[in-house]
Design an enzyme around this catalytic site. Structure first.
Site, PDB file in Angstrom:
ATOM      1  N   GLU A 172       0.894  -1.182   0.000  1.00  0.00           N
ATOM      2  CA  GLU A 172       0.000   0.000   0.000  1.00  0.00           C
ATOM      3  C   GLU A 172       0.915   1.209   0.000  1.00  0.00           C
ATOM      4  O   GLU A 172       1.508   1.540   1.023  1.00  0.00           O
ATOM      5  CB  GLU A 172      -0.881  -0.010   1.257  1.00  0.00           C
ATOM      6  CG  GLU A 172      -1.805  -1.201   1.377  1.00  0.00           C
ATOM      7  CD  GLU A 172      -2.892  -1.207   0.323  1.00  0.00           C
ATOM      8  OE1 GLU A 172      -3.200  -0.140  -0.229  1.00  0.00           O
ATOM      9  OE2 GLU A 172      -3.417  -2.292   0.028  1.00  0.00           O
ATOM     10  N   CYS A 215      -1.691   9.337   2.512  1.00  0.00           N
ATOM     11  CA  CYS A 215      -1.409   8.731   1.199  1.00  0.00           C
ATOM     12  C   CYS A 215      -2.406   9.223   0.158  1.00  0.00           C
ATOM     13  O   CYS A 215      -2.050   9.536  -0.969  1.00  0.00           O
ATOM     14  CB  CYS A 215      -1.452   7.213   1.314  1.00  0.00           C
ATOM     15  SG  CYS A 215      -2.978   6.589   2.026  1.00  0.00           S
TER      16      CYS A 215
END
Ligand code: NAD
Length: 452
Positions: free
Chosen positions: A225, A259
């Site tokens: 991720e 993110c």
């Protein structure tokens, strides 16, 4: 290891794990896993579920640790912890159903799919959501019957160490099932190179590539991720003031260190000037200050983050960008940087090509949505994107052209639990937080049942 409070620059030290200890930790985890895998998924869930209650009971202590480790304001830290407790409850509740044997009838021969454990998982995590992004690797690993070697970020160490202790205190968890490794990048590498069966990383694209190269040697499984350079696409039919306010607030969450933060805004040219004006006004309302106080934004997580942001802004200015607000660190102790809006953007600027990971928002006019899609897809990242319009049908059409993992509609970021989470292109490999995500921690085994 030296740790620095990003709001006060106070330093302290924490002993790191000797690298030579990692092979023994792996052996202990392997042994504990042999016992753990014999439990049913429901039994494992019952052991793990109390973690939600114990974290909730200590939320004030945890929120303070997060603030002192990486600068997240207390209110945001409490928000992260709410996500943690609901996330643990949700995954523990769903796991028995998602990992149940599935009977299949493959033509002439029947059989079933067993979601079997893999062994020991290396769970390597970042600092920007230090509890949530650790739990989201550890809980699925354990629910699936695996053990874990947990390497929290060197920039949120006290939080990581405390979380590991909470896991290790769970009644019914075999001793040694969760091993803690305290250290930085070299410790992460040592975990990857140890005999773990899989590496689950939440972190930068650079770390993901390095880990994948190492894992290729013996075909170790990876869940990555990684970073994003997410766009918001604003169409002329939307309420511009409201969209600008929401986009700036989303962008400023965690000082832009998310993110899936909005890191580029493409606005249809007819409403561009109005959008910029509203965005600047909203950015100037954001309260920056000590994360232990009632503020919207704390400091950046460290000098390394400040340097990254300052370098990206300097590069943009040197290439002709205009800074409309912010653009300079605050003159006080700590790594504070205010919300910064930049225009006159060109695509060769660093902040349009690699994740600045800070409160710097470039806004660019586009002729129409097709240009916004082309620009969104033009980078190596593909985490999330969002479309801001009143036209839901058009939003669906635009969504189908975007090469990203998640698309938002008048909203941006992480979807509710249960929806698959993950990126396209260099934003990652694999999905988490969902049925698909839980099964990534399993060996999908097919058992043939002989016809009687
Ligand atoms: P980072 O990659 O520097 O570090 C993450 C973790 O990996 C740390 O524990 C670090 O010690 C370890 N590490 C770093 N390099 C390694 C290597 N070569 N081998 C093994 N371990 C290594 O990232 P960071 O600065 O801690 O976190 C910010 C990054 O994480 C941003 O890029 C952000 O977008 C990304 N992120 C992604 C998601 C997501 O869900 N996609 C969520 C949060 C953060």
């Amino acid at each position: 290891m030296q740790i620095i409070n990003p709001a006060t620059e106070e330093m302290s030290e924490i002993p790191e794990t000797p690298l030579a200890a990692i092979p023994q930790q792996l052996d202990r985890a392997k042994e504990a896993q042999l016992l753990w895998r014999t439990l049913s998924v429901a039994e494992r869930a019952a052991v793990l579920l109390p973690l939600a209650g114990s974290i909730a009971a200590s939320k004030a202590e945890f929120a303070r640790l997060i603030a002192e480790d990486m600068g997240k304001p207390i209110a945001s830290g409490l928000g992260e912890l709410r996500r943690v407790t609901t996330g643990i409850e949700y995954l523990c509740q769903k796991a028995p159903e998602w990992l149940a044997h599935e009977i299949t009838d493959a033509g002439r021969e029947a059989g079933y799919i067993e979601y079997a454990p893999l062994g020991v998982i290396g769970v390597i995590t970042p600092w920007n959501g230090p509890v949530w992004l650790s739990v989201i690797g550890l809980i699925p690993s354990l629910l699936a019957g695996n053990a874990a070697i947990y390497k929290p970020s060197e920039n949120s160490l006290r939080t990581g160490i405390t979380l590991a202790q909470y896991f290790q205190c769970l009644r019914g968890l075999p001793e040694g099932l969760v091993q803690l490794v305290v250290g930085g990048k070299s410790h992460g590498r040592a975990v990857v190179e140890s005999g773990v069966a899989m590496v689950a990383l939440v972190g930068s694209t650079a770390a993901g590539k390095d880990i994948m190269r190492t894992c290729a040697a013996d075909l170790k499984r990876v869940s990555l991720e990684l970073g994003g350079l997410d766009s918001a696409i604003v169409l002329k039919d939307v309420d511009i003031q409201s969209a600008a306010q929401k986009i700036v607030r989303i962008h400023c969450t965690n000082s832009g260190q998310v993110c899936c933060s909005i890191k580029r805004v493409y606005v249809e040219c007819q409403v561009y000037s109005q959008f910029v004006q509203e965005a600047v006004a909203e950015a100037q309302k954001v309260r920056v200050g000590n994360p232990l106080d009632d503020v919207d934004m704390g400091p950046l997580a460290g000098a390394f983050q400040l340097q990254k942001v300052e370098t990206a802004v300097a590069d943009a200015v040197q290439k002709g960008a205009q800074v409309l607000t912010g653009g300079r660190r605050l003159e006080r102790k700590g790594f504070f940087y205010p919300p910064t809006i930049v225009t006159a953007i060109t695509n060769d600027m660093t902040l349009m090509n690699s994740e600045p990971f800070g409160p710097v928002l470039p806004i660019m006019p586009v002729d129409d949505w097709t240009e916004a899609v082309r620009l969104t897809n033009s980078t190596r990242y593909g985490l999330t994107s969002s479309i801001w319009t009143k036209d839901a049908n058009l939003a669906r059409t635009i969504a189908s052209h975007l090469d990203v993992g998640v698309v938002g509609f008048n909203a941006h970021g992480v979807p509710p639990l249960g929806a698959p989470w993950g990126g396209a292109k260099e934003s990652g490999i694999g999905r988490t937080r969902s049925k698909e995500g839980l099964r990534e921690f399993c060996n999908v085994k097919f058992v043939r049942i002989p016809a009687s």
